[in-house]
Design an enzyme around this catalytic site. Structure first.
Site, PDB file in Angstrom:
ATOM      1  N   ASN A  56       6.915   4.072  -9.758  1.00 30.38           N
ATOM      2  CA  ASN A  56       7.848   3.264  -8.976  1.00 30.38           C
ATOM      3  C   ASN A  56       7.403   1.806  -8.882  1.00 30.38           C
ATOM      4  O   ASN A  56       7.882   1.075  -8.033  1.00 30.38           O
ATOM      5  CB  ASN A  56       8.063   3.859  -7.592  1.00 30.38           C
ATOM      6  CG  ASN A  56       6.777   4.017  -6.811  1.00 30.38           C
ATOM      7  OD1 ASN A  56       5.680   3.853  -7.343  1.00 30.38           O
ATOM      8  ND2 ASN A  56       6.887   4.327  -5.531  1.00 30.38           N
ATOM      9  N   ASP A 109       6.767   3.094   4.936  1.00 28.51           N
ATOM     10  CA  ASP A 109       7.179   2.433   6.174  1.00 28.51           C
ATOM     11  C   ASP A 109       6.522   3.074   7.389  1.00 28.51           C
ATOM     12  O   ASP A 109       5.867   4.108   7.294  1.00 28.51           O
ATOM     13  CB  ASP A 109       8.706   2.376   6.299  1.00 28.51           C
ATOM     14  CG  ASP A 109       9.360   3.739   6.439  1.00 28.51           C
ATOM     15  OD1 ASP A 109       8.807   4.615   7.136  1.00 28.51           O
ATOM     16  OD2 ASP A 109      10.448   3.925   5.876  1.00 28.51           O
ATOM     17  N   TYR A 119       6.626   6.945   8.441  1.00 22.50           N
ATOM     18  CA  TYR A 119       5.883   7.969   7.692  1.00 22.50           C
ATOM     19  C   TYR A 119       4.487   8.053   8.292  1.00 22.50           C
ATOM     20  O   TYR A 119       3.533   7.460   7.785  1.00 22.50           O
ATOM     21  CB  TYR A 119       5.839   7.581   6.204  1.00 22.50           C
ATOM     22  CG  TYR A 119       5.353   8.673   5.282  1.00 22.50           C
ATOM     23  CD1 TYR A 119       6.120   9.801   5.035  1.00 22.50           C
ATOM     24  CD2 TYR A 119       4.131   8.559   4.641  1.00 22.50           C
ATOM     25  CE1 TYR A 119       5.681  10.793   4.169  1.00 22.50           C
ATOM     26  CE2 TYR A 119       3.677   9.546   3.772  1.00 22.50           C
ATOM     27  CZ  TYR A 119       4.459  10.656   3.547  1.00 22.50           C
ATOM     28  OH  TYR A 119       4.018  11.635   2.690  1.00 22.50           O
ATOM     29  N   SER A 177      -5.965  -3.342 -10.869  1.00 27.84           N
ATOM     30  CA  SER A 177      -5.829  -4.001 -12.173  1.00 27.84           C
ATOM     31  C   SER A 177      -6.463  -3.179 -13.291  1.00 27.84           C
ATOM     32  O   SER A 177      -6.064  -3.280 -14.446  1.00 27.84           O
ATOM     33  CB  SER A 177      -6.423  -5.404 -12.128  1.00 27.84           C
ATOM     34  OG  SER A 177      -7.791  -5.360 -11.791  1.00 27.84           O
ATOM     35  N   PHE A 213       0.395   9.542  -1.596  1.00 30.52           N
ATOM     36  CA  PHE A 213       0.216   9.947  -2.988  1.00 30.52           C
ATOM     37  C   PHE A 213       0.418   8.746  -3.906  1.00 30.52           C
ATOM     38  O   PHE A 213       1.097   7.789  -3.545  1.00 30.52           O
ATOM     39  CB  PHE A 213       1.239  11.031  -3.378  1.00 30.52           C
ATOM     40  CG  PHE A 213       1.023  12.343  -2.699  1.00 30.52           C
ATOM     41  CD1 PHE A 213       0.297  13.349  -3.317  1.00 30.52           C
ATOM     42  CD2 PHE A 213       1.548  12.579  -1.437  1.00 30.52           C
ATOM     43  CE1 PHE A 213       0.094  14.565  -2.690  1.00 30.52           C
ATOM     44  CE2 PHE A 213       1.346  13.788  -0.793  1.00 30.52           C
ATOM     45  CZ  PHE A 213       0.612  14.784  -1.421  1.00 30.52           C
TER      46      PHE A 213
END
EC number: 3.6.1.23
Length: 142
Positions: free
Chosen positions: A74, A80, A83, A62, A91
């Site tokens: 994004n 998921d 990875y 926040s 990152f």
């Protein structure tokens, strides 16, 4: 639930078990300077092997915008379970709205573990058979 975690190197701040709240803070793995209107991937210095059937949701803290003047490009990152390699480090995709410096160890984002969505079959129909609720931003306007 146990999650395997690999750190980029021995200088990275270790993530401790959270004491309160549902999110776990992640820190910048190195000093990063970002100019206004510039995009950079801020390394977080961790790679993890998530349990099968789970994914990580990564969002800004926040205070991230207030402290650093960056937003996550994004909105929410989803990592998921596939990875999970030794070099699959996480990152934070940052876009700067002012010149800023993020120091190694600064808490920049947070994550939580969520169950993956079950397999879904979409069935095309001509009508849904429900009443219309209203458009975007219409809740509570009547």
């Amino acid at each position: 639930m146990q999650i395997k975690i690999k750190y980029l190197d021995e200088t990275q701040t270790r993530i401790n078990k959270m004491e309160q709240g549902d999110w776990i803070d992640l820190r910048a793995a190195e000093d990063v300077a970002i100019k206004k209107d510039e995009f950079k991937l801020v390394p977080l210095g961790v790679a993890m092997e998530l349990p099968e059937g789970y994914e990580a949701h990564v969002v800004p803290r926040s205070s991230t915008y207030k402290n650093f003047g960056v937003i996550q490009t994004n909105s929410m990152g989803v990592i998921d379970e596939s990875y999970k390699g030794d070099n699959d480090f996480w990152f934070f995709p940052a876009y700067a709205l002012r010149d800023t410096k993020i120091k190694k160890g600064d808490r920049i984002c947070q994550f939580r573990i969520m169950k993956k969505m079950p397999a879904v079959d979409l069935i095309e129909v001509d009508r849904l058979g429900n009443g219309d609720r209203g458009g975007h931003g219409s809740t509570g306007t009547k």
